[in-house]
Scaffold this motif. Structure first.
Motif, PDB file in Angstrom:
ATOM      1  N   ILE A 100     -12.102  47.720 -11.725  1.00 37.75           N
ATOM      2  CA  ILE A 100     -13.060  46.728 -12.197  1.00 37.75           C
ATOM      3  C   ILE A 100     -12.611  46.310 -13.587  1.00 37.75           C
ATOM      4  O   ILE A 100     -12.247  47.152 -14.410  1.00 37.75           O
ATOM      5  N   GLY A 101     -12.613  44.995 -13.825  1.00 39.96           N
ATOM      6  CA  GLY A 101     -12.181  44.492 -15.120  1.00 39.96           C
ATOM      7  C   GLY A 101     -13.072  43.375 -15.623  1.00 39.96           C
ATOM      8  O   GLY A 101     -13.809  42.756 -14.847  1.00 39.96           O
ATOM      9  N   PHE A 102     -12.964  43.116 -16.915  1.00 38.61           N
ATOM     10  CA  PHE A 102     -13.743  42.066 -17.566  1.00 38.61           C
ATOM     11  C   PHE A 102     -12.807  41.240 -18.434  1.00 38.61           C
ATOM     12  O   PHE A 102     -11.932  41.798 -19.107  1.00 38.61           O
ATOM     13  N   GLY A 103     -12.995  39.939 -18.405  1.00 38.76           N
ATOM     14  CA  GLY A 103     -12.133  39.090 -19.217  1.00 38.76           C
ATOM     15  C   GLY A 103     -12.593  37.656 -19.212  1.00 38.76           C
ATOM     16  O   GLY A 103     -13.760  37.353 -18.933  1.00 38.76           O
ATOM     17  N   GLU A 104     -11.631  36.783 -19.496  1.00 36.87           N
ATOM     18  CA  GLU A 104     -11.923  35.357 -19.547  1.00 36.87           C
ATOM     19  C   GLU A 104     -10.951  34.608 -18.658  1.00 36.87           C
ATOM     20  O   GLU A 104      -9.774  34.948 -18.574  1.00 36.87           O
ATOM     21  N   ALA A 105     -11.488  33.579 -18.020  1.00 37.62           N
ATOM     22  CA  ALA A 105     -10.702  32.721 -17.144  1.00 37.62           C
ATOM     23  C   ALA A 105     -10.466  31.391 -17.838  1.00 37.62           C
ATOM     24  O   ALA A 105     -11.304  30.924 -18.612  1.00 37.62           O
ATOM     25  N   GLU A 106      -9.318  30.821 -17.545  1.00 36.66           N
ATOM     26  CA  GLU A 106      -9.031  29.482 -18.052  1.00 36.66           C
ATOM     27  C   GLU A 106      -8.337  28.683 -16.960  1.00 36.66           C
ATOM     28  O   GLU A 106      -7.626  29.245 -16.123  1.00 36.66           O
ATOM     29  N   ILE A 107      -8.557  27.393 -16.983  1.00 40.80           N
ATOM     30  CA  ILE A 107      -7.920  26.490 -16.026  1.00 40.80           C
ATOM     31  C   ILE A 107      -6.593  26.056 -16.643  1.00 40.80           C
ATOM     32  O   ILE A 107      -6.558  25.534 -17.759  1.00 40.80           O
ATOM     33  N   ILE A 108      -5.507  26.278 -15.922  1.00 40.25           N
ATOM     34  CA  ILE A 108      -4.180  25.901 -16.400  1.00 40.25           C
ATOM     35  C   ILE A 108      -3.915  24.442 -16.020  1.00 40.25           C
ATOM     36  O   ILE A 108      -4.049  24.074 -14.850  1.00 40.25           O
ATOM     37  N   GLU A 109      -3.526  23.666 -16.987  1.00 40.39           N
ATOM     38  CA  GLU A 109      -3.258  22.239 -16.759  1.00 40.39           C
ATOM     39  C   GLU A 109      -1.773  21.898 -16.854  1.00 40.39           C
ATOM     40  O   GLU A 109      -1.303  20.999 -16.166  1.00 40.39           O
ATOM     41  N   GLU A 110      -1.039  22.601 -17.714  1.00 44.89           N
ATOM     42  CA  GLU A 110       0.352  22.271 -17.968  1.00 44.89           C
ATOM     43  C   GLU A 110       1.202  22.580 -16.723  1.00 44.89           C
ATOM     44  O   GLU A 110       1.113  23.668 -16.154  1.00 44.89           O
ATOM     45  N   GLU A 136       6.236  17.992  -7.891  1.00 45.34           N
ATOM     46  CA  GLU A 136       5.350  17.713  -9.010  1.00 45.34           C
ATOM     47  C   GLU A 136       3.988  17.207  -8.547  1.00 45.34           C
ATOM     48  O   GLU A 136       2.952  17.588  -9.099  1.00 45.34           O
ATOM     49  N   GLY A 137       3.962  16.373  -7.519  1.00 43.79           N
ATOM     50  CA  GLY A 137       2.690  15.856  -7.014  1.00 43.79           C
ATOM     51  C   GLY A 137       1.777  16.970  -6.524  1.00 43.79           C
ATOM     52  O   GLY A 137       0.564  16.946  -6.762  1.00 43.79           O
ATOM     53  N   MET A 138       2.355  17.968  -5.862  1.00 42.91           N
ATOM     54  CA  MET A 138       1.573  19.104  -5.385  1.00 42.91           C
ATOM     55  C   MET A 138       1.062  19.937  -6.562  1.00 42.91           C
ATOM     56  O   MET A 138      -0.075  20.388  -6.556  1.00 42.91           O
ATOM     57  N   LEU A 139       1.917  20.108  -7.564  1.00 41.18           N
ATOM     58  CA  LEU A 139       1.511  20.854  -8.750  1.00 41.18           C
ATOM     59  C   LEU A 139       0.304  20.199  -9.422  1.00 41.18           C
ATOM     60  O   LEU A 139      -0.621  20.882  -9.852  1.00 41.18           O
ATOM     61  N   LYS A 140       0.339  18.885  -9.503  1.00 36.22           N
ATOM     62  CA  LYS A 140      -0.758  18.157 -10.154  1.00 36.22           C
ATOM     63  C   LYS A 140      -2.072  18.354  -9.412  1.00 36.22           C
ATOM     64  O   LYS A 140      -3.134  18.384 -10.022  1.00 36.22           O
ATOM     65  N   ARG A 141      -2.010  18.480  -8.080  1.00 37.32           N
ATOM     66  CA  ARG A 141      -3.223  18.617  -7.262  1.00 37.32           C
ATOM     67  C   ARG A 141      -3.717  20.058  -7.144  1.00 37.32           C
ATOM     68  O   ARG A 141      -4.841  20.296  -6.718  1.00 37.32           O
ATOM     69  N   THR A 142      -2.866  21.016  -7.492  1.00 40.43           N
ATOM     70  CA  THR A 142      -3.217  22.426  -7.320  1.00 40.43           C
ATOM     71  C   THR A 142      -3.932  22.952  -8.550  1.00 40.43           C
ATOM     72  O   THR A 142      -3.477  22.754  -9.669  1.00 40.43           O
ATOM     73  N   GLY A 143      -5.037  23.616  -8.318  1.00 39.55           N
ATOM     74  CA  GLY A 143      -5.764  24.259  -9.412  1.00 39.55           C
ATOM     75  C   GLY A 143      -5.242  25.669  -9.625  1.00 39.55           C
ATOM     76  O   GLY A 143      -5.028  26.405  -8.655  1.00 39.55           O
ATOM     77  N   ILE A 144      -5.023  26.029 -10.867  1.00 37.04           N
ATOM     78  CA  ILE A 144      -4.581  27.385 -11.210  1.00 37.04           C
ATOM     79  C   ILE A 144      -5.554  27.964 -12.224  1.00 37.04           C
ATOM     80  O   ILE A 144      -5.833  27.346 -13.256  1.00 37.04           O
ATOM     81  N   ILE A 145      -6.040  29.149 -11.925  1.00 46.90           N
ATOM     82  CA  ILE A 145      -6.930  29.868 -12.828  1.00 46.90           C
ATOM     83  C   ILE A 145      -6.171  31.089 -13.346  1.00 46.90           C
ATOM     84  O   ILE A 145      -5.605  31.860 -12.562  1.00 46.90           O
ATOM     85  N   LYS A 146      -6.156  31.240 -14.651  1.00 45.05           N
ATOM     86  CA  LYS A 146      -5.529  32.385 -15.303  1.00 45.05           C
ATOM     87  C   LYS A 146      -6.656  33.264 -15.847  1.00 45.05           C
ATOM     88  O   LYS A 146      -7.522  32.788 -16.578  1.00 45.05           O
ATOM     89  N   ILE A 147      -6.637  34.529 -15.454  1.00 45.74           N
ATOM     90  CA  ILE A 147      -7.650  35.484 -15.916  1.00 45.74           C
ATOM     91  C   ILE A 147      -6.965  36.535 -16.773  1.00 45.74           C
ATOM     92  O   ILE A 147      -6.116  37.289 -16.296  1.00 45.74           O
ATOM     93  N   THR A 148      -7.343  36.562 -18.035  1.00 43.92           N
ATOM     94  CA  THR A 148      -6.811  37.552 -18.967  1.00 43.92           C
ATOM     95  C   THR A 148      -7.874  38.623 -19.142  1.00 43.92           C
ATOM     96  O   THR A 148      -8.973  38.346 -19.611  1.00 43.92           O
ATOM     97  N   LEU A 149      -7.544  39.827 -18.711  1.00 41.89           N
ATOM     98  CA  LEU A 149      -8.515  40.911 -18.787  1.00 41.89           C
ATOM     99  C   LEU A 149      -8.530  41.533 -20.179  1.00 41.89           C
ATOM    100  O   LEU A 149      -7.485  41.873 -20.730  1.00 41.89           O
ATOM    101  N   ALA A 150      -9.725  41.678 -20.713  1.00 39.80           N
ATOM    102  CA  ALA A 150      -9.912  42.351 -21.994  1.00 39.80           C
ATOM    103  C   ALA A 150     -10.000  43.854 -21.782  1.00 39.80           C
ATOM    104  O   ALA A 150      -9.612  44.641 -22.654  1.00 39.80           O
TER     105      ALA A 150
END
Length: 163
Positions: A100-110, A136-150
């Motif tokens: 079990i972990g706790f952290g923050e999520a961010e949406i990656i755009e780059e 590149e077109g697929m990358l633009k349409r794909t959502g990526i969530i990065k979760i950094t655990l504290a």
């Protein structure tokens, strides 16, 4: 942690559970209730720091909830096995490992960061399988969530046959 004897502090054992797991459950802060969603993931370690990557739609419930409140909790588990009791059902137990972990999520755009995250995710999901470059077109349409655990903790109940 209430049952300290079940706590796992060995980093190699923790890394092993993460490697063997294919699904992580992400808990997000909902409007009226918490929202939990199981997803496939990729991960990377930087010493003891664990970062997870999740892919999906670039918009939707998860994304809007993260934009509203990036705090998340995660859970993954494995090595499930019933421990048979001797008398009746009340003497049964269950072997498992869980993190079990706790952290923050961010949406990656780059785009290059998205590409790198997708390679990490596919390397975990399909070890050794060839993975073509992502258009590149697929990358633009794909959502990526990065979760950094504290923080994270692992515990286990080992089956008697595995001791």
């Amino acid at each position: 942690m209430r049952r300290k004897k079940r706590q796992v502090t060995d980093l190699a054992a923790i890394k092993n559970l993460v490697e063997k797991s294919q699904v992580v459950r992400i808990a997000l802060n909902g409007e009226n209730y918490p929202y939990v969603v199981p997803v496939n993931f990729g991960y990377e370690w930087e010493e003891e720091k664990l970062t997870l990557f999740v892919h999906g739609a670039s918009e939707g419930k998860k994304v809007s909830m993260i934009k509203s409140d990036p705090k998340v909790a995660i859970e993954m588990d494995g090595n499930h096995k019933l421990v048979q009791g001797t008398l009746n059902a009340s003497s049964y137990s269950y072997a498992y490992q869980s993190l079990i972990g706790f952290g923050e999520a961010e949406i990656i755009e780059e785009l290059e960061e998205k590409r790198r995250a997708l390679h990490i995710l596919m390397d975990h999901a399909a070890k050794g399988a060839p993975f073509d470059e992502i258009p590149e077109g697929m990358l633009k349409r794909t959502g990526i969530i990065k979760i950094t655990l504290a923080s994270y903790t692992m515990k286990e109940n080992v089956h008697p046959d595995d001791k």
